[in-house]
Design a protein around this motif. Structure first.
Motif, mmCIF file in Angstrom:
data_model
loop_
_atom_site.group_PDB
_atom_site.id
_atom_site.type_symbol
_atom_site.label_atom_id
_atom_site.label_comp_id
_atom_site.label_asym_id
_atom_site.label_seq_id
_atom_site.Cartn_x
_atom_site.Cartn_y
_atom_site.Cartn_z
ATOM 1 N N VAL A 54 -2.519 14.744 -3.156
ATOM 2 C CA VAL A 54 -3.241 14.175 -2.017
ATOM 3 C C VAL A 54 -4.478 13.418 -2.498
ATOM 4 N N LEU A 55 -5.200 13.985 -3.451
ATOM 5 C CA LEU A 55 -6.412 13.335 -3.962
ATOM 6 C C LEU A 55 -6.093 11.989 -4.600
ATOM 7 N N LEU A 56 -5.124 11.943 -5.490
ATOM 8 C CA LEU A 56 -4.801 10.673 -6.146
ATOM 9 C C LEU A 56 -4.092 9.709 -5.198
ATOM 10 N N GLY A 57 -3.326 10.221 -4.234
ATOM 11 C CA GLY A 57 -2.727 9.340 -3.229
ATOM 12 C C GLY A 57 -3.793 8.674 -2.375
ATOM 13 N N GLY A 58 -4.778 9.448 -1.933
ATOM 14 C CA GLY A 58 -5.875 8.887 -1.135
ATOM 15 C C GLY A 58 -6.725 7.917 -1.939
ATOM 16 N N GLY A 59 -7.037 8.277 -3.181
ATOM 17 C CA GLY A 59 -7.825 7.381 -4.032
ATOM 18 C C GLY A 59 -7.093 6.091 -4.336
ATOM 19 N N SER A 60 -5.784 6.188 -4.559
ATOM 20 C CA SER A 60 -5.022 4.976 -4.854
ATOM 21 C C SER A 60 -4.911 4.090 -3.622
ATOM 22 N N SER A 61 -4.876 4.680 -2.414
ATOM 23 C CA SER A 61 -4.846 3.843 -1.208
ATOM 24 C C SER A 61 -6.168 3.111 -1.037
ATOM 25 N N PHE A 62 -7.278 3.777 -1.293
ATOM 26 C CA PHE A 62 -8.597 3.156 -1.160
ATOM 27 C C PHE A 62 -8.767 2.014 -2.162
ATOM 28 N N PHE A 63 -8.572 2.314 -3.432
ATOM 29 C CA PHE A 63 -8.777 1.292 -4.463
ATOM 30 C C PHE A 63 -7.666 0.241 -4.440
ATOM 31 N N PHE A 84 -6.126 -0.881 -1.725
ATOM 32 C CA PHE A 84 -6.451 -1.819 -0.649
ATOM 33 C C PHE A 84 -7.505 -2.813 -1.102
ATOM 34 N N PHE A 85 -8.554 -2.332 -1.741
ATOM 35 C CA PHE A 85 -9.612 -3.232 -2.190
ATOM 36 C C PHE A 85 -9.086 -4.235 -3.210
ATOM 37 N N ALA A 86 -8.223 -3.785 -4.102
ATOM 38 C CA ALA A 86 -7.672 -4.703 -5.103
ATOM 39 C C ALA A 86 -6.753 -5.738 -4.461
ATOM 40 N N LEU A 87 -5.879 -5.318 -3.552
ATOM 41 C CA LEU A 87 -4.951 -6.251 -2.917
ATOM 42 C C LEU A 87 -5.668 -7.235 -1.993
ATOM 43 N N ALA A 88 -6.737 -6.798 -1.356
ATOM 44 C CA ALA A 88 -7.476 -7.668 -0.442
ATOM 45 C C ALA A 88 -8.487 -8.547 -1.178
ATOM 46 N N ILE A 125 0.810 -1.221 0.000
ATOM 47 C CA ILE A 125 0.000 0.000 0.000
ATOM 48 C C ILE A 125 0.847 1.277 0.000
ATOM 49 N N PRO A 126 1.916 1.409 0.812
ATOM 50 C CA PRO A 126 2.689 2.660 0.764
ATOM 51 C C PRO A 126 3.261 2.964 -0.619
ATOM 52 N N LEU A 127 3.709 1.950 -1.328
ATOM 53 C CA LEU A 127 4.236 2.168 -2.673
ATOM 54 C C LEU A 127 3.127 2.594 -3.630
ATOM 55 N N ILE A 128 1.947 1.998 -3.489
ATOM 56 C CA ILE A 128 0.813 2.369 -4.340
ATOM 57 C C ILE A 128 0.410 3.819 -4.072
ATOM 58 N N VAL A 129 0.388 4.218 -2.800
ATOM 59 C CA VAL A 129 0.035 5.597 -2.450
ATOM 60 C C VAL A 129 1.087 6.567 -2.989
ATOM 61 N N LEU A 130 2.363 6.212 -2.854
ATOM 62 C CA LEU A 130 3.429 7.072 -3.369
ATOM 63 C C LEU A 130 3.293 7.252 -4.883
ATOM 64 N N CYS A 131 3.066 6.175 -5.596
ATOM 65 C CA CYS A 131 2.906 6.273 -7.056
ATOM 66 C C CYS A 131 1.694 7.119 -7.425
ATOM 67 N N GLY A 132 0.582 6.954 -6.683
ATOM 68 C CA GLY A 132 -0.601 7.775 -6.940
ATOM 69 C C GLY A 132 -0.342 9.243 -6.673
#
Length: 190
Positions: free
Chosen positions: A117-126, A128-132, A66-73
């Motif tokens: 911030v918007l794309l980082g937050g959106g990428s963390s939400f989606f 997480f759902f994809a990884l889980a 998740i941290p890497l996904i948020v950073l990329c977003g």
């Protein structure tokens, strides 16, 4: 669905098998999980009504993605925002106001930060759902009546048994690891 109702090219349904194990306490779950990993079971998952510190290590989970996904977003959001502002102000619609340059970087920082911030937050939400693997309205462990208490007051370990694995051996292993109760469940054909 019977074999005569299946299509000619459809493979036969092979249900996944699980052993659902209840432990008496969080510490017993924490102690029993590595024992099951050491016994050779790889597909393990834990279920408890609250987070238990140390379960990640007991399950042998690697560092979260998740941290890497948020950073990329966030980087993508910042790059998109700054590129769009630069394109609009310099290339598409340049304005000469008071003989100032068409591009002033300090004025673009707030919008760049906001989209990051918007794309980082959106990428963390989606992310997480994809990884889980969510949403998952059905899982074979839901077939267990005891598992209904997993979100209330019980601590469960579920073990997916590979095809050809003896369920009785797995049940004996979990009892040796300190399980309070254990049962085998199979996936229903849907």
């Amino acid at each position: 669905m019977s074999s005569s109702e299946q299509g000619h090219g459809d493979p036969p349904f092979i249900p996944r098998r699980f052993v659902v194990v209840e432990f008496p306490s969080p510490q017993a779950l924490l102690d029993g999980t590595p024992k099951m990993r050491e016994a050779g079971y790889a597909q393990l998952d834990t279920h408890s009504p609250f987070p238990i510190h140390g379960l990640e290590e007991a399950l042998g989970l690697k560092r979260p993605k998740i941290p890497l996904i948020v950073l990329c977003g966030a980087i993508a959001g910042a790059c998109i925002a700054y590129s769009l502002i630069y394109f609009c102000n310099v290339i598409d619609w340049p304005l000469n106001i008071g003989n100032r340059p068409a591009h002033g970087p300090p004025a673009n920082i707030p919008i760049t930060f906001e989209l990051a911030v918007l794309l980082g937050g959106g990428s963390s939400f989606f992310g997480f759902f994809a990884l889980a693997g969510l949403p998952r309205p059905y899982h074979p462990v839901f077939e267990s009546n005891e598992f209904l208490r997993a979100s209330i007051d019980s601590f469960f370990l579920s073990i997916e048994l590979p095809p050809g694995t003896d369920a009785e051996r797995a049940l004996a292993d979990v009892r040796a690891a300190g399980a309070m109760s254990a049962e085998g469940v199979a996936e229903s054909e849907r």
